[in-house]
Design a protein around this motif. Structure first.
Motif, mmCIF file in Angstrom:
data_model
loop_
_atom_site.group_PDB
_atom_site.id
_atom_site.type_symbol
_atom_site.label_atom_id
_atom_site.label_comp_id
_atom_site.label_asym_id
_atom_site.label_seq_id
_atom_site.Cartn_x
_atom_site.Cartn_y
_atom_site.Cartn_z
ATOM 1 N N ARG A 186 -11.413 54.245 -19.802
ATOM 2 C CA ARG A 186 -10.097 54.846 -19.573
ATOM 3 C C ARG A 186 -9.174 53.849 -18.882
ATOM 4 O O ARG A 186 -9.626 52.922 -18.210
ATOM 5 C CB ARG A 186 -10.227 56.120 -18.750
ATOM 6 N N GLU A 187 -7.880 54.049 -19.019
ATOM 7 C CA GLU A 187 -6.883 53.164 -18.417
ATOM 8 C C GLU A 187 -7.053 53.138 -16.902
ATOM 9 O O GLU A 187 -7.245 54.185 -16.266
ATOM 10 C CB GLU A 187 -5.470 53.636 -18.771
ATOM 11 N N TRP B 90 -5.512 48.572 -11.420
ATOM 12 C CA TRP B 90 -6.257 47.655 -12.280
ATOM 13 C C TRP B 90 -7.209 46.740 -11.478
ATOM 14 O O TRP B 90 -7.259 45.539 -11.645
ATOM 15 C CB TRP B 90 -5.317 46.773 -13.114
ATOM 16 N N MET C 210 -10.112 50.569 -25.242
ATOM 17 C CA MET C 210 -9.217 51.171 -24.258
ATOM 18 C C MET C 210 -7.914 51.584 -24.937
ATOM 19 O O MET C 210 -7.413 50.880 -25.807
ATOM 20 C CB MET C 210 -8.931 50.195 -23.109
ATOM 21 N N VAL D 135 -3.968 52.412 -24.024
ATOM 22 C CA VAL D 135 -2.936 52.254 -22.989
ATOM 23 C C VAL D 135 -1.631 52.844 -23.497
ATOM 24 O O VAL D 135 -1.463 53.141 -24.695
ATOM 25 C CB VAL D 135 -2.753 50.771 -22.613
ATOM 26 N N THR E 126 1.579 47.377 -20.845
ATOM 27 C CA THR E 126 0.310 47.724 -20.184
ATOM 28 C C THR E 126 -0.880 47.131 -20.932
ATOM 29 O O THR E 126 -1.927 46.866 -20.353
ATOM 30 C CB THR E 126 0.165 49.253 -20.099
ATOM 31 N N LYS E 127 -0.709 46.909 -22.201
ATOM 32 C CA LYS E 127 -1.802 46.383 -23.024
ATOM 33 C C LYS E 127 -2.280 45.026 -22.518
ATOM 34 O O LYS E 127 -3.478 44.726 -22.516
ATOM 35 C CB LYS E 127 -1.334 46.287 -24.474
ATOM 36 N N GLY F 7 -4.390 45.560 -19.525
ATOM 37 C CA GLY F 7 -5.666 46.128 -19.942
ATOM 38 C C GLY F 7 -6.602 45.073 -20.510
ATOM 39 O O GLY F 7 -7.811 45.099 -20.273
ATOM 40 N N THR G 213 -2.590 51.402 -28.396
ATOM 41 C CA THR G 213 -1.464 52.020 -27.685
ATOM 42 C C THR G 213 -1.202 53.389 -28.289
ATOM 43 O O THR G 213 -1.421 53.626 -29.484
ATOM 44 C CB THR G 213 -0.198 51.154 -27.814
#
Length: 739
Positions: A615-616, A621, A652, A654, A659-660, A663, A686
Motif C-alpha cells: 500500500r502507498e 515514505w 503499488m 499511487v 507520487t509515483k 513510490g 496510478t
C-alpha cells in the motif's frame, strides 16, 4: 510396522536363548579371552624393549597411561552393562541401544573388520614364534596350517575354543611362573642383578613413539565384551570378567617391567627382543607362552568377530543380514564364522605376498580406540542427560568416562594422526550410509533425549536473554482443519512456505465421537517429515470449529516453541464470515494470519511468479524496522520464491505521477534493505486500486495485506478479480523484513 514386529520378536527370542545351557560364565566367557588377548606377543617380545628404551620409571609411566584408557573404558562398559540388557555384539549392542543402530553400526562394522584382520596379525606372530624354533620352516606352510587349525576349532564350537584357551592360559601362567623362578636364580648369582635405570635415553623412539609401540598390548578387552551374546549373564559377567582381567594383567605388566629392569642392562633389553627366553628359569616355557598367547589371541579374535558380525546381520546393518544372523542350536554363528575366516584368509594371503598387513595395522588400532572412545562417550552422555532410565547398579563419577574419552582421542591423534583421520572418515561414511537406509530398531535409544535436553537447556538460556523475534523468525504454522482433505489441498503450498527451517503444527478439530475421520492426518504429517519439514499433529475435540481454534491458540501462546502464523484455507469466497470471526480473537496472542485462497482452475500455476501488493506509504515514505502490515507478506514471498525458484514483483498503486517517483524510490529501497533477490521486479500504477489489480502482470500467487478489521467485501472482490491464487496476510508484530 511388520518389519519392526519381526525385529522385536527375534530380539525377544534371542534374549530367551541367551540363558541357555550352552552359554558361558564370567570366567570362561570374559576373563579367559580378555587375559589371553592382553598377555600377548607385546608382553613377551616388546616389554623388555620398552623398559630398555624408556627406563623403569618411563616404562611404568607408559604402562599406567595406557591402562588409563583400558581401566576407564572397562569401568564405563561395566556401568552401562548393569543398566541395559546387553545383547549379542558387545560394544555394538551397547552403543546401538544408546545412540541408535546407525551409530552402533558405524562403530560395530569397523570393529568387526579390525577383529577379523587382527586374527591374521596374530597368526603371523605365531608363525614368527614357530620359526624361532624351526628357522628353516616355510612361512606359508606354517601360516596356512595355523589358519586351518584356528578356523577348525572356532568353527567346531565356542565350547571347544574355550577349552583350548583354558589350556593355553595354563601354559601362559607357567611361563610367568618360570619368570618368577628366574628371579631367584639370578639373585643367587653374584653380580647378575642390575640396578634399574629410572629414566631411559629413548635412543630408539621418543616417549610417545614408545607408548605407541606398547599400547596395542592393552587393547584386548573387546575379546571378552564381544562375547556378550554367548554369556549366561552379561550384566554380571562383563563387569566382573573385564575388570578382574584388567586388574590382573596390569599387575603382571608392572611386576614384569621391574623384573626386566633387574635382570638385564638397558642395552640388552633394547637389542635382544627375546630377553625373557634367556633370563627365565625355563626358556622353553617362555617360547611356549609366546606361541600359546599368539595362538590364543588369533583363536579369541576368530571366535569374537563372528559374533559381532552375527549381531550386525541380525539387525540388518549388513547386506544379506539374515544369512549371517543364523546360528546352530548350540549358539555358534557358523555362517558368520565362515565369512570372517574368508576375510582373514584374504588378509593373510595379501600380507604374505605383499607385506601390506603391517601398513594397515595402525588403522586397526584406531578402530579399537574409536570403539573405546564411543563406549566412554555413551556413558558420559547418559550421565549428563540424567534421565531416570539410566540407573546402573554400578555407578561411576562423571570424570571416569570423560577421562577415557579424552584419552582415547588424544592417543589416536598422537600415535598416528593420518590413520586417525582415515578411521573417523570411514566411520562417518558408514554412518551416512546407514542413516540413508533408515534402519528400524527393536528398542528405544537416547538420541531424542539428547536433543530434548539440549532444547530445554537452550530454552532456559534464551529465557534469560532479551527477546529478538525479528532476527530469529522462521515460519511456524498452526493449521486447524476439520478434515484431512483440507490439508491435502494445501500440502504443496505449505511445503513451499516452510522448507527448509520452518515447522507445521496440524490441529485436527473434530466433533464429539468423530475422531476417526482425522486418522489420515498422521500419514500427512509423516509426509511432511519426508519432505524435510518438521511437522506434528494434535487432535482436539470441540463442539465448534472456532472454539477449538481459539482454545488451541490460547494454550500455545505461552509455549516456548509456539506457532507464529495461523493458516486458514478459504473454502469459498461466499463463506468467509466464520473464518473472519476468528481473527480478532487470536490477534491478542501475537500470531500472524494467512488466509489462503486457491484458484479453482489454475491452482498455483507454474509456481514461479509472486505479486506482493504494497500500500502507498505517504506522506512520510519511511522504512523502519517494522512496516505496517508488510513484513510478513515480504518474508513469505521471499520464502516461497526460494522454494519455487521463482521471482517476486512488488506492486503499488499511487495517486498521481508525482507520487509515483517517490513510490519507486521507496520500493527500490525496500528491495535493497530487505535483501530481496536481484531478480525482484517493481510495478507501479496510478489511479484506482481495483482497476490496477487486474491490470498487473500475471502471477501464480498474489499477496495482499489484511486490514485490522477484516472486510468480507474486500476479500470477496479480490478473489473474484484476480486470475491467480492469493494469500491475505496480517502481521503479528514480531516480524521484520529489514532485520
Amino acid at each position: 510396522m511388520f518389519r519392526l514386529r519381526q525385529l522385536v520378536a527375534r530380539s525377544n527370542s534371542l534374549r530367551v536363548a541367551d540363558g541357555g545351557d550352552n552359554k558361558f560364565g564370567t570366567f570362561t566367557g570374559v576373563f579367559v579371552p580378555t587375559v589371553l588377548t592382553i598377555l600377548g606377543a607385546i608382553m613377551y617380545l616388546r616389554e623388555g624393549w620398552v623398559v630398555g628404551n624408556a627406563g623403569l620409571g618411563g616404562a611404568l609411566l607408559i604402562i599406567l597411561l595406557a591402562h588409563v584408557i583400558t581401566v576407564s573404558t572397562g569401568l564405563s562398559v561395566s556401568s552401562i552393562a548393569t543398566n541395559i540388557r546387553v545383547g549379542a555384539g558387545g560394544a555394538f549392542s551397547i552403543i546401538s541401544q544408546s545412540l541408535g543402530l546407525e551409530v552402533g553400526g558405524s562403530i560395530g562394522l569397523p570393529l568387526f573388520l579390525a577383529q577379523a584382520v587382527s586374527t591374521a596379525l596374530y597368526i603371523f606372530a605365531f608363525t614368527e614364534g614357530i620359526q624361532r624354533i624351526f628357522p628353516n620352516a616355510p612361512t606359508w606352510i606354517i601360516l596356512y596350517v595355523t589358519f586351518f587349525l584356528v578356523f577348525t576349532i572356532a568353527y567346531t564350537s565356542a565350547q571347544l575354543a574355550v577349552r583350548v584357551q583354558i589350556f593355553i592360559l595354563i601354559i601362559v601362567g607357567f611361563s610367568l611362573f618360570s619368570v618368577f623362578l628366574g628371579s631367584f636364580a639370578i639373585a643367587g648369582r653374584v653380580g647378575m642383578a642390575f640396578t634399574p635405570q629410572l629414566w631411559g635415553a629413548f635412543a630408539d623412539r621418543d616417549f610417545w613413539g614408545t607408548f605407541a609401540i606398547f599400547f596395542p598390548a592393552v587393547t584386548g578387552i573387546m575379546a571378552g565384551i564381544s562375547m556378550s551374546g554367548s554369556l549366561r549373564d552379561p550384566r554380571r559377567g562383563i563387569p566382573q570378567g573385564t575388570m578382574s582381567a584388567i586388574g590382573l594383567t596390569l599387575v603382571i605388566y608392572l611386576l614384569l617391567a621391574y623384573w626386566l629392569a633387574r635382570v638385564a642392562s638397558p642395552q640388552e633389553l633394547v637389542s635382544n627382543l627375546t630377553i625373557m627366553v634367556d633370563k627365565a628359569f625355563f626358556g622353553w616355557a617362555i617360547i611356549a607362552g609366546i606361541l600359546g598367547a599368539t595362538f590364543s589371541s588369533a583363536l579369541g579374535s576368530l571366535v569374537a568377530a563372528p559374533r559381532v558380525m552375527q549381531a550386525l546381520g541380525f539387525h540388518g546393518v549388513l547386506p544379506f543380514g539374515g544369512f549371517f544372523a543364523r546360528q546352530t542350536d548350540q549358539g555358534d554363528p557358523r555362517q558368520a564364522t565362515i565369512a570372517t575366516a574368508l576375510i582373514v584368509f584374504v588378509a593373510m594371503t595379501f600380507a604374505l605376498f605383499s607385506g601390506g598387513l603391517d601398513a594397515i595395522a595402525p588403522l586397526i588400532t584406531m578402530f579399537f580406540l574409536l570403539t573405546y572412545a564411543m563406549l566412554n562417550a555413551v556413558v558420559l552422555l547418559e550421565q549428563t542427560l540424567g534421565m531416570v532410565s539410566f540407573r546402573p547398579t554400578f555407578s561411576l563419577p562423571r570424570l571416569v568416562p570423560f577421562i577415557g574419552l579424552i584419552s582415547c582421542l588424544f592417543v589416536m591423534l598422537l600415535t598416528n594422526a593420518t590413520f586417525s583421520i582415515v578411521a573417523i572418515i570411514l566411520t562417518l561414511g558408514i554412518y551416512a550410509y546407514l542413516q540413508h537406509r533408515q534402519l528400524q530398531t527393536p528398542w528405544e535409544d537416547v538420541r531424542s533425549g539428547l536433543f530434548l535436553t539440549f532444547a530445554e537447556w537452550a530454552a532456559e538460556m534464551a529465557s534469560h536473554m532479551p527477546a529478538a523475534p525479528e532476527r530469529t523468525w522462521k515460519p511456524s504454522i498452526l493449521i486447524p482443519v476439520p478434515s484431512a482433505d483440507e490439508l491435502v489441498g494445501s500440502y504443496r503450498f505449505l511445503r513451499a512456505m516452510t522448507v527448509p527451517q520452518g515447522s507445521i503444527y496440524v490441529l485436527g478439530i473434530y466433533p464429539p465421537g468423530e475422531r476417526e475421520r482425522l486418522a489420515a492426518l498422521q500419514d500427512l504429517t509423516r509426509s511432511f517429515a519426508v519432505d524435510r519439514v518438521f511437522a506434528r499433529t494434535t487432535l482436539l475435540e470441540a463442539e465448534a470449529f472456532g472454539d477449538g481454534v481459539r482454545a488451541a491458540t490460547e494454550v500455545l501462546s505461552s509455549a516456548f516453541f509456539r506457532p507464529n502464523i495461523l493458516f486458514l484455507p478459504l473454502a469459498g469466497a461466499n463463506n468467509l464470515a466464520p473464518v473472519l470471526d476468528l481473527l480478532p480473537k487470536v490477534t491478542a496472542y501475537q500470531i500472524g494470519t494467512v488466509l489462503f485462497w486457491r484458484h479453482p482452475v489454475i491452482d498455483l500455476g507454474r509456481e514461479q511468479s509472486i505479486n506482493v501488493w504494497v500500500r502507498e506509504q505517504g506522506p512520510a515514505w519511511e522504512l523502519g524496522l517494522r512496516m505496517s502490515n508488510l513484513d510478513l507478506g515480504v518474508l513469505l514471498a521471499y520464502q516461497i520464491s526460494r522454494n519455487w525458484k521463482g521471482y517476486i514483483r512488488l506492486c503499488m498503486v499511487v495517486a498521481d505521477e508525482e507520487t509515483k517517483a517517490r513510490g519507486e524510490v521507496f520500493l527500490r529501497d525496500l528491495v535493497r534493505l530487505s535483501r530481496m533477490p536481484a531478480s525482484t521486479q517493481i510495478a507501479l500504477f496510478t489511479g484506482d486500486f481495483w482497476e490496477a489489480l487486474p491490470a498487473a502482470p500475471d502471477a501464480d500467487l498474489t499477496v495482499l495485506g489484511l486490514p485490522d478489521q477484516p472486510d468480507v467485501a474486500f476479500i470477496q472482490r479480490a478473489v473474484q478479480t484476480l486470475h491467480s491464487s492469493c494469500i491475505f496476510v496480517r502481521d503479528s508484530g514480531n516480524e521484520s523484513a529489514l532485520a
